[in-house]
Write an enzyme that holds these catalytic residues in place. Structure first.
Site, PDB file in Angstrom:
ATOM      1  N   GLY B  45       0.814  -1.217   0.000  1.00 42.90           N
ATOM      2  CA  GLY B  45       0.000   0.000   0.000  1.00 42.90           C
ATOM      3  C   GLY B  45       0.846   1.265   0.000  1.00 42.90           C
ATOM      4  O   GLY B  45       0.545   2.231  -0.714  1.00 42.90           O
ATOM      5  N   ARG B 330       9.719 -24.139   3.028  1.00 46.85           N
ATOM      6  CA  ARG B 330       9.064 -24.111   4.329  1.00 46.85           C
ATOM      7  C   ARG B 330       8.074 -25.242   4.546  1.00 46.85           C
ATOM      8  O   ARG B 330       8.008 -25.812   5.630  1.00 46.85           O
ATOM      9  CB  ARG B 330       8.323 -22.790   4.456  1.00 46.85           C
ATOM     10  CG  ARG B 330       9.291 -21.664   4.542  1.00 46.85           C
ATOM     11  CD  ARG B 330       8.630 -20.349   4.528  1.00 46.85           C
ATOM     12  NE  ARG B 330       9.658 -19.338   4.711  1.00 46.85           N
ATOM     13  CZ  ARG B 330       9.443 -18.044   4.678  1.00 46.85           C
ATOM     14  NH1 ARG B 330       8.230 -17.588   4.463  1.00 46.85           N
ATOM     15  NH2 ARG B 330      10.431 -17.218   4.866  1.00 46.85           N
TER      16      ARG B 330
HETATM   17  C1  LIG Z   1       7.173 -12.152  11.314  1.00 45.19           C
HETATM   18  C2  LIG Z   1       7.171 -12.121   9.827  1.00 45.19           C
HETATM   19  C3  LIG Z   1       8.370 -12.112   9.122  1.00 45.19           C
HETATM   20  C4  LIG Z   1       8.380 -12.063   7.732  1.00 45.19           C
HETATM   21  N1  LIG Z   1       9.569 -12.040   7.079  1.00 45.19           N
HETATM   22  C5  LIG Z   1       9.592 -11.971   5.727  1.00 45.19           C
HETATM   23  C6  LIG Z   1      10.814 -11.901   5.024  1.00 45.19           C
HETATM   24  O1  LIG Z   1      11.887 -11.909   5.611  1.00 45.19           O
HETATM   25  N2  LIG Z   1      10.781 -11.798   3.676  1.00 45.19           N
HETATM   26  C7  LIG Z   1       9.608 -11.760   2.995  1.00 45.19           C
HETATM   27  O2  LIG Z   1       9.639 -11.625   1.777  1.00 45.19           O
HETATM   28  N3  LIG Z   1       8.427 -11.804   3.647  1.00 45.19           N
HETATM   29  C8  LIG Z   1       8.383 -11.911   4.998  1.00 45.19           C
HETATM   30  N4  LIG Z   1       7.181 -11.974   5.648  1.00 45.19           N
HETATM   31  C9  LIG Z   1       5.935 -11.798   4.903  1.00 45.19           C
HETATM   32  C10 LIG Z   1       5.733 -10.332   4.581  1.00 45.19           C
HETATM   33  O3  LIG Z   1       6.156  -9.542   5.649  1.00 45.19           O
HETATM   34  C11 LIG Z   1       4.279  -9.980   4.303  1.00 45.19           C
HETATM   35  O4  LIG Z   1       3.713 -10.893   3.453  1.00 45.19           O
HETATM   36  C12 LIG Z   1       4.188  -8.617   3.652  1.00 45.19           C
HETATM   37  O5  LIG Z   1       4.891  -7.672   4.392  1.00 45.19           O
HETATM   38  C13 LIG Z   1       2.760  -8.180   3.468  1.00 45.19           C
HETATM   39  O6  LIG Z   1       2.734  -6.854   3.021  1.00 45.19           O
HETATM   40  P1  LIG Z   1       1.398  -6.160   2.595  1.00 45.19           P
HETATM   41  O7  LIG Z   1       1.761  -4.771   2.217  1.00 45.19           O
HETATM   42  O8  LIG Z   1       0.710  -6.984   1.589  1.00 45.19           O
HETATM   43  O9  LIG Z   1       0.468  -6.165   3.876  1.00 45.19           O
HETATM   44  P2  LIG Z   1       0.704  -5.675   5.387  1.00 45.19           P
HETATM   45  O10 LIG Z   1       2.085  -5.285   5.639  1.00 45.19           O
HETATM   46  O11 LIG Z   1       0.078  -6.710   6.231  1.00 45.19           O
HETATM   47  O12 LIG Z   1      -0.122  -4.354   5.474  1.00 45.19           O
HETATM   48  C14 LIG Z   1      -1.503  -4.333   5.583  1.00 45.19           C
HETATM   49  C15 LIG Z   1      -1.944  -2.908   5.692  1.00 45.19           C
HETATM   50  O13 LIG Z   1      -3.350  -2.864   5.531  1.00 45.19           O
HETATM   51  C16 LIG Z   1      -3.952  -2.180   6.588  1.00 45.19           C
HETATM   52  N5  LIG Z   1      -5.256  -2.795   6.804  1.00 45.19           N
HETATM   53  C17 LIG Z   1      -5.537  -4.109   6.997  1.00 45.19           C
HETATM   54  N6  LIG Z   1      -6.864  -4.285   7.109  1.00 45.19           N
HETATM   55  C18 LIG Z   1      -7.430  -3.077   6.988  1.00 45.19           C
HETATM   56  C19 LIG Z   1      -8.766  -2.608   7.034  1.00 45.19           C
HETATM   57  N7  LIG Z   1      -9.792  -3.435   7.203  1.00 45.19           N
HETATM   58  N8  LIG Z   1      -8.968  -1.273   6.898  1.00 45.19           N
HETATM   59  C20 LIG Z   1      -7.936  -0.409   6.716  1.00 45.19           C
HETATM   60  N9  LIG Z   1      -6.662  -0.812   6.666  1.00 45.19           N
HETATM   61  C21 LIG Z   1      -6.419  -2.123   6.798  1.00 45.19           C
HETATM   62  C22 LIG Z   1      -3.006  -2.311   7.739  1.00 45.19           C
HETATM   63  O14 LIG Z   1      -3.206  -1.251   8.628  1.00 45.19           O
HETATM   64  C23 LIG Z   1      -1.663  -2.245   7.030  1.00 45.19           C
HETATM   65  O15 LIG Z   1      -1.296  -0.908   6.809  1.00 45.19           O
HETATM   66  C24 LIG Z   1       7.170 -12.038   7.032  1.00 45.19           C
HETATM   67  C25 LIG Z   1       5.964 -12.057   7.735  1.00 45.19           C
HETATM   68  C26 LIG Z   1       5.956 -12.131   9.122  1.00 45.19           C
HETATM   69  C27 LIG Z   1       4.667 -12.252   9.837  1.00 45.19           C
END
Ligand SMILES: Cc1cc2nc3c(=O)[nH]c(=O)nc-3n(C[C@H](O)[C@H](O)[C@H](O)COP(=O)(O)OP(=O)(O)OC[C@H]3O[C@@H](n4cnc5c(N)ncnc54)[C@H](O)[C@@H]3O)c2cc1C
Ligand code: FES
Lengths: 253, 637
Positions: B45, B330
């Site tokens: 985002g 994994r």
């Molecule tokens: C502990 C951990 C370690 C990880 N390490 C790695 C790694 O080393 N390498 C790798 O590639 N991946 C890793 N991952 C996976 C990776 O971090 C995530 O898949 C990725 O960051 C997801 O990004 P995103 O932007 O899609 O969502 P997110 O980062 O989950 O962001 C979601 C956003 O949406 C907002 N949101 C959610 N629901 C709503 C709603 N209903 N209304 C308004 N806002 C909302 C939240 O506030 C947030 O801002 C890891 C995951 C975890 C849990």
């Protein structure tokens, strides 16, 4: 597994304009393997069932990295353990029978929202003034085009590790945000990518920080002690240097 | 419902170029006439908001946390992949593409994955230009490490906090657009519904988490980047606010949900230690570069690890998979850990753990070198468990971590609702049935920085988008629905907390729709859901009101959606009678207990369509076509 019982004096305040006060709760049995926030969860589950509104507190990652959690425990932001966020503080560091006074991060620039939750949007406002390198997406040079000494990259990361939790402000008698601002200024000033906007950034971020009502650094080092990431106070020295350099030697306004 | 993937024609390597050449552009002066809503400010985002703002669009960005800098992406530890081949170890775009398709057990689209591999290199360039302090070698060039499922070193990292540094990069780029007036931030806002007008996504309804106000926003397109749904299991490595609400409400408004049963269970997490536990903590996969996984050879051996001689240790991964060793993907590592524990060889208090041992690496490289690589992970482990991994091996166990499933999207990242785009973990697009380590960060940033900014213009250029405002009846209807639901949650006044229900749901899913699944278990779990849902709506207790900050109410709303969502997860797991990647159907395994795919029957993406309250959702299939690689039984031996 060890079980302890604690007395919790928690700051309760329904909203920014209402008057708050401490309320005392018995923790009930707490296992020492629990985290501090899990201890609050257990209390909150009990409060909900008894019809009382649970204690509002901010948290998200519970891994010490998002910077969302934080309260003052017995006078210390994030509690007694060094370099530890509240979510990573575990109950094995407390003794049976202890009394814990739990209150929000207080500062003029952080308005209280509810109970232990405060508004830290002032930090975002400071970053918006210049906490970045102005490059658009695309058209950037190959990542290996500019070598950066390991030591420099590591030093920049030491500063960039700041999680923006606000403990430094809460710990400072002057409610200064200089550790937070110094960390961002240092991170970018240390790297070649940060050079073009170095002066502009320092001037703009400091100006915003002052405008928002944060105080000045009195060199008391409380911030460094409270910082869960161990951000060094030398970043404040660098901030001062960057600001002076910009104010006296640069053409930026 | 038609599933038109809109993959450009032509050779695989030219599709993305061809798409960009053939797509209709919007001239710079006209871009400012378009309003875009971005829900979510994690990597996907924030990077999308920043880039769309730079291009001149007007962006409204929403997130749950008090600041966009705190999105769940911040917690990613290990690293981000790219096909730079800086190590000269034989990497290439093709190899990254191949590894990702194979790692996903051949259940992803070739075209999407190839594009991802192509873009991976630009991401690293972009991040370095922003000042992301990646780890470097002594000569000043970027360093790499290895991750599971790959035999090359292609993972870029910043200690154990790569996600933090990448997110802060994207966040700062977005804050620059906030300053420029192109992005307006709405923190502490939760999306409650999607507004669809004339078949197009035209806005959202949100709840202001501080005042409780139900608000609505209109736009020309809506982008969801709301992350994964791993918290359906209650215990997971996800942040506490991670939820399915945004994508679930979009599903109920017509967006198909793809592969909901594909859930990744990460092999190296700190084991569960009590019923009060609120989340599980990941120990990054990068630790498997130097840590060796073992259990005692004898079942029920309760001696402390130091007293177990070398000859009585079973390094089962190294033994079973000599060429990948501890770095198998994994799903394979997790299932093997479970198998060892099921055989009674598990260690620790609960017997649900295996060792991850660094002693050999410490002897070889020295404690200082190992601490430099993994210091913050070791510290985190010690804070939680009170034990120092330098002195005794870590104990680890698999935990729910990542969801490959998500809203169905085409090559443009558009869902089945025109004008609704889905990025990052929230979509299903690139990882098939299993994601390789360090590929989620890559995908989130590819989607946000590069793919969406290129595809969204064709939507604007090709659609007719009559002006609308929030006074349109569709907005009123969505707001009323939201308000009614909140009122209902508040008025039940029963005897159980939202967390209590959430735990019950989580356990049900973990037991029957977790690391291993079978028909009887899935049917049993499916049968229990209606009852759980009914109890929830009869016996829930939410204190306080809807008119101010109320975290119990927030949780209740999310749990209600998880309970509904669980149904399509289980239905999906039931309908896919093969094993593939993370989806392990006990009925379908090879002689060596590896996942056995059935390509002739299941080489498709499942996409579930909502059919109305109480109706069984409808399954659509997008058949996967492999023109460039040969499907094979995955082998890591
Ligand atoms: C502990 C951990 C370690 C990880 N390490 C790695 C790694 O080393 N390498 C790798 O590639 N991946 C890793 N991952 C996976 C990776 O971090 C995530 O898949 C990725 O960051 C997801 O990004 P995103 O932007 O899609 O969502 P997110 O980062 O989950 O962001 C979601 C956003 O949406 C907002 N949101 C959610 N629901 C709503 C709603 N209903 N209304 C308004 N806002 C909302 C939240 O506030 C947030 O801002 C890891 C995951 C975890 C849990
Ligand atoms: S909850 Fe994220 S740092 Fe504590």
């Amino acid at each position: 597994m060890t079980i302890i019982h604690l007395t919790l004096k928690i700051w309760r305040q329904t909203g920014p304009e209402s008057k708050g006060s401490f309320k005392t709760y018995e923790s009930g049995p707490i296992t020492t393997a629990m985290s501090f926030l899990e201890m609050l969860d257990v209390l909150n589950e009990r409060l909900i069932l008894s019809g009382e509104e649970p204690v509002a507190f901010d948290h998200d990652c519970r891994e010490g990295i998002c910077g969302m959690c934080g309260s003052v425990i017995n006078g210390t932001p994030h509690g007694p353990e060094k370099k530890t966020t509240l979510c990573q503080l575990h109950m094995r560091h407390f003794q049976d029978g202890d009394t814990l006074v739990i209150e929000p991060f207080r500062s003029r620039a952080f308005k209280l929202v509810k109970d232990l939750i405060v508004d830290r949007s002032a930090f975002d406002a400071i970053i918006a003034e210049g906490g970045y390198v102005s490059v658009n997406t695309g058209g950037t040079p190959d990542a290996n085009a500019i070598p950066i000494p390991t030591f420099t990259a590591e030093q920049a990361l030491d500063a960039a590790e700041c999680i923006g939790c606000g403990a430094c402000v809460a710990a400072c008698p002057n409610a200064s945000a200089m550790l937070f601002v110094g960390a961002k200024i240092s991170h970018l000033a240390l790297l070649p990518q940060g050079q073009p906007e170095r002066s502009k950034r320092a001037l703009a971020m400091v100006k915003k920080m002052d405008e928002l009502g944060f105080g000045n650094c009195g060199n008391e080092k409380y911030c460094e002690k409270a910082c869960p990431k161990g951000i060094s106070i030398s970043n404040i020295a660098r901030l001062n240097r960057e600001f002076m350099r910009a104010a006296f030697c640069s053409v930026e306004e | 419902m038609q599933l038109n993937h809109r993959i450009p024609s032509g050779p695989l390597t030219e599709k993305w170029d061809r798409f960009r050449f053939e797509t209709k552009l919007i001239n710079p002066a006209n871009k400012r006439k378009f309003e875009i809503i971005v829900v979510g400010a994690g990597l996907a985002g924030a990077s999308a908001s920043a880039t769309l703002g730079e291009l001149g669009y007007n962006v409204n960005t929403f997130c749950i946390q008090d600041s966009p800098r705190r999105g769940h992406s911040i917690a990613a530890q290990g690293g981000i992949n790219a096909a730079k081949n800086y190590q000269n170890d034989g990497d290439s775009i093709w190899r990254l593409f191949y590894d990702t398709i194979k790692g996903g057990d051949f259940r992803a689209r070739e075209a999407n994955v190839y594009r991802l591999a192509q873009i991976s290199n630009q991401i690293i360039d972009q991040c370095v230009a922003q000042g992301v302090p990646f780890a470097r070698e002594y000569g000043g060039l970027l360093a790499n490490r290895s991750f599971g499922g790959a035999q090359v070193s292609r993972t870029f990292y910043a200690r154990g906090q790569t996600g933090q540094q990448l997110l802060l990069g994207a966040y700062s780029a977005m804050m620059r657009q906030v300053k420029a007036g192109k992005v307006t931030l709405h923190p502490r806002s939760e999306m409650m519904d999607l507004v669809v007008i004339n078949g197009q996504a035209r806005g959202i309804v949100t709840r202001n988490l501080i005042t409780g106000a139900i608000e609505s926003y209109a736009a020309d397109a809506v982008v969801l980047a709301t992350g994964g749904y791993g918290n359906a299991y209650y215990l997971s490595t996800n942040a506490m606010a991670s939820n399915v609400t945004a994508t679930w409400r979009a599903y109920k408004r017509g967006a198909a949900f793809a592969n909901p049963c594909f859930v990744q269970i990460h092999p190296t997490c700190i084991p569960v230690h009590g019923t009060y536990q609120s989340k599980l903590t990941l120990m990054s996969e990068s630790l498997r570069n130097d840590g060796r996984v073992w259990v005692p050879t004898r079942t029920g051996d309760k001696r402390p690890p130091a007293e177990i001689p070398e000859a009585e240790r079973d390094y089962y991964l190294e033994k079973k998979y000599p060429s990948f060793g501890n770095l198998v993907p994994r799903d394979v590592a997790s299932r093997n850990a479970k198998e060892q524990c099921d055989q009674g060889k598990g260690v620790g208090d609960t017997g649900l753990a295996v060792y991850l041992d660094f002693s050999e690496a410490i002897n070889r490289l020295g404690e200082v070198a190992i601490r430099r690589k993994y210091g913050n992970l070791f510290d985190m482990y010690e804070k939680i468990t009170g034990q120092d991994p330098v002195k005794e091996p870590m104990t680890i166990y698999p935990a729910v971590h990542y969801t490959m499933g998500g809203l169905w999207v085409d090559y443009h990242l558009m869902s089945t609702v025109p004008g609704l785009f889905v990025l990052g973990e929230a979509n299903f697009s690139d990882h098939g049935a299993n994601r390789l380590g360090a590929s989620a960060l890559m995908q989130g940033l590819a989607d946000g920085y590069f793919v969406l900014p290129a595809t969204i213009s064709s939507h604007f250029a090709e659609s007719s988008l009559p002006p609308i405002t929030t006074s349109h009846p569709a907005f009123t209807e969505a707001m009323d629905t939201t308000k009614g639901r909140i009122q209902r949650l508040l008025s039940i006044n029963g005897k159980r907390t939202p967390d209590d229900f959430h735990r019950e749901l989580g356990l049900l899913l973990w037991d029957y729709c977790g690391m291993a699944r079978n028909e009887a278990g899935l049917k049993l779990a499916l049968g229990r859901l209606p009852d759980l849902k009914e109890k929830f709506w009869q016996d829930l207790k939410v204190t306080g009101s809807g008119a101010d900050l109320n975290q119990t109410l927030e949780r209740a709303g999310r749990v209600a959606d998880f309970i509904e969502f669980a149904e399509i997860m289980i239905l999906d797991a039931l309908s896919r009678q093969e094993s593939c990647g993370c989806h392990f159907r006990e009925e379908s395994q090879t002689g060596e207990h590896e996942a056995k795919r059935m390509d002739d029957k299941y080489s498709y993406v499942s996409a579930w369509q909502y059919q109305g309250e109480g109706q069984t959702p409808k399954l659509h299939k997008e058949h996967l076509v492999f023109e460039n690689i040969q499907l094979s039984q995955r082998s890591y031996t």
